[in-house]
Each structure stands twice: as structure tokens, then as C-alpha cells.
Design an enzyme around this catalytic site. Structure first.
Site, PDB file in Angstrom:
ATOM      1  N   ARG A 119       0.712  -1.254  -0.109  1.00 43.48           N
ATOM      2  CA  ARG A 119       0.206  -0.032  -0.090  1.00 43.48           C
ATOM      3  C   ARG A 119       0.746   1.142  -0.086  1.00 43.48           C
ATOM      4  O   ARG A 119       1.441   1.543   1.074  1.00 43.48           O
ATOM      5  CB  ARG A 119      -0.858   0.070   1.176  1.00 43.48           C
ATOM      6  N   HIS A 146      -7.253   1.367  -6.705  1.00 42.61           N
ATOM      7  CA  HIS A 146      -7.445   0.290  -5.823  1.00 42.61           C
ATOM      8  C   HIS A 146      -8.060  -0.998  -6.320  1.00 42.61           C
ATOM      9  O   HIS A 146      -9.251  -0.932  -5.982  1.00 42.61           O
ATOM     10  CB  HIS A 146      -8.609   1.123  -4.550  1.00 42.61           C
ATOM     11  N   GLN A 149     -10.188  -3.543  -4.221  1.00 44.36           N
ATOM     12  CA  GLN A 149     -11.603  -2.795  -3.796  1.00 44.36           C
ATOM     13  C   GLN A 149     -12.578  -3.066  -4.858  1.00 44.36           C
ATOM     14  O   GLN A 149     -13.523  -3.512  -4.655  1.00 44.36           O
ATOM     15  CB  GLN A 149     -11.393  -1.408  -3.535  1.00 44.36           C
ATOM     16  N   ASP A 241     -16.996   7.738  -1.898  1.00 42.85           N
ATOM     17  CA  ASP A 241     -15.800   7.401  -0.898  1.00 42.85           C
ATOM     18  C   ASP A 241     -15.759   8.730  -0.292  1.00 42.85           C
ATOM     19  O   ASP A 241     -16.110   9.717  -0.436  1.00 42.85           O
ATOM     20  CB  ASP A 241     -14.606   7.120  -2.087  1.00 42.85           C
ATOM     21  N   CYS A 281     -16.335   2.040  -0.099  1.00 45.16           N
ATOM     22  CA  CYS A 281     -15.182   1.150   0.174  1.00 45.16           C
ATOM     23  C   CYS A 281     -14.920   1.249   1.635  1.00 45.16           C
ATOM     24  O   CYS A 281     -14.195   0.175   2.148  1.00 45.16           O
ATOM     25  CB  CYS A 281     -13.960   1.663  -0.735  1.00 45.16           C
ATOM     26  N   ARG A 309     -14.017  -8.623   0.395  1.00 50.67           N
ATOM     27  CA  ARG A 309     -12.733  -8.396   0.049  1.00 50.67           C
ATOM     28  C   ARG A 309     -11.956  -9.686   0.455  1.00 50.67           C
ATOM     29  O   ARG A 309     -10.791  -9.799  -0.235  1.00 50.67           O
ATOM     30  CB  ARG A 309     -12.131  -7.145   1.098  1.00 50.67           C
TER      31      ARG A 309
HETATM   32  N1   CP Z   1     -11.478  -0.046   1.884  1.00 53.45           N
HETATM   33  C1   CP Z   1     -10.328  -0.295   2.293  1.00 53.45           C
HETATM   34  O1   CP Z   1      -9.178  -0.532   1.523  1.00 53.45           O
HETATM   35  O2   CP Z   1     -10.226  -0.186   3.753  1.00 53.45           O
HETATM   36  P1   CP Z   1      -8.693  -0.176   4.484  1.00 53.45           P
HETATM   37  O3   CP Z   1      -7.878   1.128   4.182  1.00 53.45           O
HETATM   38  O4   CP Z   1      -9.145  -0.140   5.980  1.00 53.45           O
HETATM   39  O5   CP Z   1      -7.791  -1.117   4.119  1.00 53.45           O
HETATM   40  N1  NVA Z   2      -9.552   7.049  -1.495  1.00 54.36           N
HETATM   41  C1  NVA Z   2      -9.341   6.368  -0.031  1.00 54.36           C
HETATM   42  C2  NVA Z   2      -9.726   5.001  -0.049  1.00 54.36           C
HETATM   43  C3  NVA Z   2      -9.532   4.392   1.260  1.00 54.36           C
HETATM   44  C4  NVA Z   2      -9.445   2.730   1.274  1.00 54.36           C
HETATM   45  C5  NVA Z   2      -7.948   6.965   0.190  1.00 54.36           C
HETATM   46  O1  NVA Z   2      -6.914   6.785  -0.568  1.00 54.36           O
HETATM   47  O2  NVA Z   2      -7.734   7.127   1.486  1.00 54.36           O
END
Ligand code: CP
Ligand code: NVA
Length: 322
Positions: A119, A146, A149, A241, A281, A309
């Protein structure tokens, strides 16, 4: 009365390789790849814990530059369910590549583990990891996309609707990583996608142009607009989101003002089809991008998506890790 069939302890899974060695972006996957992920996810979900032979003794490295609840838990539990294990490295204090080169991180990890979930802020870091290692690299969220997701989102929709083809998904809010992944995936699966954002916060033009090209092949529609009423009209599902993603914390106040008219509330849901689904998400902020009534209402499928997920990522792991 007939008895239910006993659970097959070793159901046949088609784990032949996908057309891609990594999961960096769903735009690189074929429609068939995505359908195969869904097919394996369905079987794994039905059998739940009887698949410990699939990745027995395989190890997964997880490197996260940002917070996570869902992605971290589901990849860790997913590896355990499949007979393997995961090692987590919290990288929130420093970006990948700051202590040693991304290349060296990749070259070291491949000597110990069989796959990497990362990540990152920069999508390029994921590409660099993948470039320098022979083990699969899975994008657990970058600033660009993502993919895990979006796969879970569409898997959930296929469970709810039977087929996602010809349906219309409306995304309301920031044209961010989640939005890009939804666009990429929708056009591959034949789902019409509408994206509605305030001016200046639309999705990346390259993503949209590429999606419009694919949409011509799959007979779908990609619509980018600024009017939330028009976006919601007749939609089969409405997705939102956060207005400020991780790394944009200093813009929260400004964005809260700009996005106020883009909140998903009961009025917006009423413009959509009757029984339209609400998607997010997560994490969600009740009272900001979505009202509490919608988030916790009967049309919301947010926890089904979160559950999936796990199943979808298990399928991704099973299909990519050798
Ligand atoms: N939706 C999602 O990716 O959640 P997290 O940021 O908690 O992993
Ligand atoms: N758009 C959000 C998604 C988190 C799962 C972020 O990047 O923080």
C-alpha cells in the site's frame, strides 16, 4: 426430503495462471481474468476454511505506507485460510525506497516470500517493485488505483444482481483511486459507469479516455458529469468514497465545502432505481460524504463488500502465487 450435498473437502479450483503476473491495476486484466477471480472467490467463499492446501507454507510480505483495517486483515486472514502466512511491515513513518532502493527491497523479499502486497502513495513504487522481482506484487491501494477494492465491489454486485452487464453504477465524489479502479473494472465487465464530481475533482483524463475506448468494445457507457441529480437518475447503485484521501488531510476543510452538494442522502437514493444499492469502500464518514440514514439503511451493502474483500483477495492470492 433430500439432504444437502456434503461440502466437497477438495473442490476443483482452476488455478491456471492469469494473463497478468501481478495485480497492479485492473486495466491490465482481461475480462476473463476478472471472471476467473470471481469464480474462484465463489468456490472459496462457499467452502470457507477447507482450502488450506492451496497456499500451504507460502508466505506473503505486506508493506503498508498508510493505515488500513480491511486490506490488512483480509490479506492476513486470507493467507491463513489458504494454509500460508503473512508478515506485516508498517511503513507509515517512511516511504518505500527511503532506507534502501525499491529495487533492493524487491530483490531481498523474493528470497524469503512468495508474494508482496504493498500500500503506497506513489503507484510508480508498485511498478518498480514488480519490475525488480519475479514474485507477484499486489496493489493494496496506491494514489492511482485500488484494484482489490473494485474487484470486491463488482463481485458483490454480481452476487446481488446475478449479472452486472448492462447495469448502471454511479460514483459520486472525488475522482480518486477508488473511482479510477471502478471505471477500469466497470468497462471490462460491461457495466455502465457514471462519475459525478465537483469541477476540478474529476477522474484522471487518461483513465477516462482509456475506459471510453474499452467501453466501445464492450458496448458500455462512461459518463463524466458534475450534476449529482442527473448522475443519480435511474442508477442501479450509488457509490461514494471519502472526500479527502489519505495524504490529503490538510485539504479536508476546503474539500468539505466544495463537496457538500455531493453528499449521498435519501433524496439522492430516491432518484436512483427502486432498491438501488448504496456502496462505499470504507472507512466512511457519516454526515459528510454519506448520511447516517443511507449508510445504515436497507439499501447499504457496505459490509457485504467488506466481507467479500476476504474471498476475492483469497482468489487473487491463489491465482497469482506459485
Ligand atoms: N477499503 C479499504 O481498503 O479499507 P482499508 O483502508 O481499511 O484497508
Ligand atoms: N480514497 C481512499 C480509499 C481508502 C480505502 C484513500 O485513498 O484514502
Amino acid at each position: 426430503m433430500s439432504q444437502p450435498a456434503p461440502l466437497d473437502p477438495s473442490p476443483k479450483l482452476d488455478l491456471s495462471p492469469l494473463s497478468v503476473p501481478d495485480l497492479l491495476c485492473t486495466s491490465a486484466m482481461t475480462t476473463r481474468d476478472i471472471e476467473r477471480v470471481f469464480a474462484v472467490a465463489r468456490t472459496l467463499k462457499a467452502g470457507r476454511t477447507v482450502h488450506t492446501d492451496v497456499l500451504r507454507h507460502k508466505r506473503l510480505a505486506m508493506i503498508f505506507e498508510k493505515d488500513s483495517l480491511r486490506t490488512r486483515f483480509t490479506f492476513d486472514i486470507g493467507m491463513q485460510d489458504l494454509g500460508g502466512s503473512a508478515v506485516f511491515m508498517d511503513h507509515r513513518d517512511a516511504r518505500l525506497g527511503s532506507r534502501e532502493s525499491v529495487k533492493d527491497v524487491a530483490k531481498n523479499l523474493e528470497r524469503w516470500v512468495h508474494g508482496i502486497v504493498a500500500r503506497t502513495f506513489k503507484h510508480k513504487v508498485l511498478e518498480e517493485l514488480a519490475m525488480h522481482t519475479g514474485i507477484p506484487v499486489i496493489n493494496g491501494l496506491s494514489d492511482f488505483v485500488h484494484p482489490c477494492q473494485a474487484l470486491s465491489d463488482f463481485f458483490t454486485l454480481s452476487e446481488k444482481w446475478g449479472s452486472v452487464k448492462g447495469r448502471t453504477l454511479t460514483y459520486v465524489g472525488d475522482g480518486n483511486n477508488t473511482c479510477h479502479a471502478l471505471i477500469h473494472t466497470a468497462v471490462k465487465l460491461g457495466t455502465n459507469i457514471r462519475v459525478c464530481s465537483p469541477e476540478g475533482y474529476e477522474p484522471n483524463a487518461r483513465v477516462v479516455n482509456e475506459a471510453m475506448r474499452v467501453a466501445q468494445e464492450t458496448g458500455t457507457e462512461v459518463t463524466i458529469l458534475n450534476d449529482p441529480d442527473a448522475a443519480a437518475d435511474g442508477a442501479d447503485a450509488i457509490y461514494t468514497d471519502v472526500w479527502a484521501s489519505m495524504g490529503q488531510e490538510d485539504e479536508i476543510e476546503e474539500r468539505n465545502g466544495i463537496f457538500a452538494a455531493y453528499q449521498v442522502d435519501e433524496e439522492m437514493m430516491a432518484r436512483a432505481k427502486q432498491g438501488a444499492l448504496f456502496m462505499h469502500c470504507l472507512p466512511a464518514h457519516r454526515g459528510w460524504e454519506v448520511t447516517q440514514e443511507v449508510m445504515d439503511g436497507p439499501q447499504s451493502v457496505v459490509y457485504d463488500i467488506a466481507e467479500n474483500r476476504l474471498h476475492v483477495q483469497k482468489a487473487v492470492l491463489a491465482l497469482l502465487i506459485r
